[in-house]
Scaffold this motif. Structure first.
Motif, short mmCIF file in Angstrom:
data_model
loop_
_atom_site.label_atom_id
_atom_site.label_comp_id
_atom_site.label_asym_id
_atom_site.label_seq_id
_atom_site.Cartn_x
_atom_site.Cartn_y
_atom_site.Cartn_z
N GLN A 210 0.85 -1.18 0.00
CA GLN A 210 0.00 0.00 0.00
C GLN A 210 0.89 1.24 0.00
O GLN A 210 1.80 1.35 0.83
N ALA A 211 0.66 2.14 -0.95
CA ALA A 211 1.43 3.38 -1.00
C ALA A 211 0.47 4.55 -0.92
O ALA A 211 -0.69 4.39 -0.53
N GLU A 212 0.91 5.74 -1.31
CA GLU A 212 0.11 6.95 -1.10
C GLU A 212 -1.25 6.94 -1.77
O GLU A 212 -2.17 7.59 -1.32
N GLY B 128 5.50 13.92 4.61
CA GLY B 128 5.21 12.59 5.13
C GLY B 128 4.68 11.66 4.05
O GLY B 128 4.06 12.09 3.09
N GLY B 129 4.93 10.39 4.21
CA GLY B 129 4.45 9.41 3.23
C GLY B 129 5.49 8.33 3.01
O GLY B 129 6.63 8.48 3.43
N LEU B 130 5.08 7.27 2.37
CA LEU B 130 5.95 6.10 2.19
C LEU B 130 7.15 6.39 1.30
O LEU B 130 8.28 6.05 1.63
N LEU B 131 6.91 7.00 0.15
CA LEU B 131 8.01 7.22 -0.80
C LEU B 131 9.09 8.12 -0.21
O LEU B 131 10.28 7.92 -0.44
N GLY B 132 8.68 9.14 0.53
CA GLY B 132 9.65 10.05 1.14
C GLY B 132 10.62 9.31 2.05
O GLY B 132 11.81 9.60 2.06
N PHE B 133 10.12 8.33 2.79
CA PHE B 133 10.99 7.53 3.66
C PHE B 133 12.01 6.77 2.82
O PHE B 133 13.19 6.73 3.13
N MET C 62 13.92 10.96 10.48
CA MET C 62 12.57 10.72 9.95
C MET C 62 11.51 11.04 10.99
O MET C 62 11.85 11.25 12.16
N GLU C 63 10.26 11.07 10.58
CA GLU C 63 9.14 11.37 11.50
C GLU C 63 9.29 12.76 12.11
O GLU C 63 8.87 12.99 13.26
N ILE D 239 13.00 13.98 6.81
CA ILE D 239 11.78 13.30 6.35
C ILE D 239 10.69 13.59 7.38
O ILE D 239 10.81 13.18 8.53
N THR E 235 -0.79 6.10 5.04
CA THR E 235 -1.02 5.91 3.61
C THR E 235 -2.52 5.93 3.31
O THR E 235 -2.96 5.43 2.28
#
Lengths: 264, 295
Positions: free
Chosen positions: A161-163, B95-100, B116-117, B153, B253
């Motif tokens: 699951q992504a953005e 914030g978000g998955l890709l940024g990490f 991060m965070e 991040i 997400t």
């Protein structure tokens, strides 16, 4: 083919985690355990091995940490890993994410795995990022927080699951994949596996054994230096209702909602 | 020159809200440091119109890189090239998955410090200091960078979106991607699983987590939501498990909501969930564990 699983020893979930004021590091005293997220990575490795779509010769558990971290490796072996590697060196103590990922990449490079699996986060540091750091050093494609892995034509078809919803990504091997806890239900080790775990090969390596540059690891070389720990702004204390008599509890909640005009 | 480089994620012709917040924050910090905030966009055929929109949030220059979308590693190559060209001192991510993934990979590539965070960034002696809550938000640590580039991040919704009304020049940057960066390929992006439900407009949300035990646990929540005139929301764990629709998911997400009432059943309250609902006016949590972070 070889799968390496990165594991970590973390304070047990029941232990209250705190910062040691004199060292500025996490106080790692108290009961410890294998990071719960890592058990999903080991299970994913076992399912790939047992699934037969990839010819997996061995699953190797790898960790970095002090002497006590050996217990996390023994636990990983009891869950199915064939052997383990322990990177342990005083010079590594206090490494930040950058240094830890670099050091783990060096010990992994010495193993030349076809696949590196890890849990999406550690229970203590909560950084979610070691996989991405390791992958860049190893120059391997990488994906984190994966919840499904299928083997397709020698590559991995991964879902996560992504953005913007669920993504399906085809990843060529060798690769570094971090897994989320929804990927599987880890098995319980059998008594025989627990008894046998200490007899499986465990290799201990020092930083110099895998060519780690001492200038890139350890507390003094952390590129991100944590300091000045402060308490967060206090939040207003909530009201706790102990549920002794459920009918009474429901009445209390309804009254609370009614007071705030939340019941139409 | 020095400066701040912000990664801007886009999808179907629009920028991610957290990226816009990061550009706004980058512009604020850059002005305090007396430098510029630049943004970088990676994608297939990104239009001038889209790229230049970031000027309104404070970016003075937008690097546009032609490359695959939705994956981290090509962006690491792109940001490495942009920093080599622009000499930025900080890389900032919303914030978000890709940024990490991108931020951590970039830190490895540049031997840079990464935090991060992050919930707040402040300027101290001409440098940026990142503040990060740790240990389930019981403490906040300040992170100082000791590297040529510092990677920041942020946590979801950490930065406010602010339109400054400025404008940006768009500069095309040709990037030669590393071999490994092209070995992960997007097969399908943004698949919506489960029914499409609207939770963002609801005044009352009844949310369920893994503590409900099973998929059928949501039946009671549906009934309660119906009685209260609200909608049902869910945590990531139960959405990943297939118990409820992705479109009802709150958190990292998923969606960010601030209803009048948020009633959480069987939700322990992981940070990734809390960042999506902590702005709710009233919160009622039902949990067996009195130490659950939701309390």
């Amino acid at each position: 083919m070889k799968i390496c699983v990165l594991v970590k020893e973390v304070p047990d979930a029941a232990v209250e985690k705190r910062i040691n004021a004199s060292t500025g590091r996490l106080d790692r005293g108290g009961e410890k355990n294998l990071n719960p997220f890592d058990t999903h990575a080991i299970e994913a490795a076992m399912q790939l091995k047992e699934g037969g779509a990839l010819s997996v010769d061995e699953v190797v558990a790898v960790t970095m940490g002090p002497e006590s971290a050996k217990r996390a490796l023994t636990k990983a072996v009891s869950l199915g890993a064939d052997r383990s590697v322990h990177l342990s060196d005083e010079a590594l103590a206090g490494s930040d994410v950058n240094g830890t990922g670099y050091a783990l990449a060096q010990v992994l490079a010495a193993e030349s795995p076809d696949l590196v699996l890890l849990g999406q986060q550690s229970d203590d540091g909560e950084c979610y990022t070691i996989g991405a750091v390791v992958a860049d050093h190893l120059q391997m494609p990488s994906l984190t927080q994966v919840i499904k892995i299928d083997v397709e034509g020698g590559a991995l078809r991964c879902e996560r699951q992504a953005e913007y919803g669920y993504d399906t990504v085809q990843v060529e091997l060798p690769a570094v994949i971090s897994v989320g806890d929804a990927i599987n239900e880890p098995r319980y080790p059998s008594l025989k596996a627990i008894m046998g775990a200490k007899k499986k090969p465990l290799e201990t390596k020092a930083a110099g054994d895998v060519g780690i540059d001492a200038g890139r690891v350890g507390y003094d070389n952390a590129r991100a230096h944590c300091a000045d720990f402060a308490a967060p702004p206090a939040k207003s204390a909530g009201q706790i209702i102990e549920d002794e008599d459920t009918n009474e509890t429901v009445e209390k909640i309804v009254a609370w909602l009614d007071e705030r005009k939340l019941l139409a | 020159m020095s400066g701040i480089l912000v990664y801007a994620l886009h999808y179907e012709g629009a920028f991610n809200k957290n990226s816009l917040g990061a550009v706004s924050e980058g512009a604020r910090l850059a002005s305090e440091l007396g430098t510029e905030c630049h943004a970088i966009v990676v994608g297939e055929g990104v239009s001038d119109d889209l790229a230049s929109q970031l000027g309104a949030y404070g970016a003075s220059k937008v690097y546009r890189v032609e490359g695959p979308e939705g994956l981290a590693q090509p962006v690491i190559d792109a940001m490495e090239a942009a920093i080599a060209a622009g000499g930025h001192e900080y890389a900032l991510f919303g914030g978000g998955l890709l940024g990490f993934e991108i931020g951590a990979g970039l830190a490895a590539r540049l031997d840079a410090g990464v935090c991060m965070e992050v919930t707040n960034v402040r300027v101290e002696d001409g440098k940026l200091v990142a503040e990060r809550p740790i240990l389930q938000d019981s403490q906040i640590s300040s992170v100082h960078y000791r590297s040529g580039v510092g990677v920041i991040i942020s946590r979801l919704n950490a930065f406010e979106i602010k339109e400054t009304g400025g404008s940006a020049t768009v500069e095309d940057l040709a990037v030669e991607f590393k071999a490994h960066s092209l070995k992960a390929k997007m097969v399908q992006r943004g698949e919506q699983r489960g029914a499409d439900v609207n939770i963002e407009d609801a005044n009352i949300l009844v949310a369920g987590g893994r503590g409900l035990g099973k998929k059928e646990g949501f039946d009671a929540l549906e009934e309660l939501a119906g009685a209260l005139g609200g909608a049902v929301a869910a945590t990531r764990a139960v959405v990943d498990a297939g118990w409820y629709s992705y479109s009802a998911q709150i958190g990292q997400t998923g969606k960010t909501v601030s209803p009048k009432l948020y009633l959480a059943a069987g939700i322990s309250g992981a940070i990734q969930h809390k960042v999506g609902m902590q702005a709710s006016e009233n919160i009622v949590a039902i949990n067996k564990d009195s130490n659950a972070p939701i309390f």
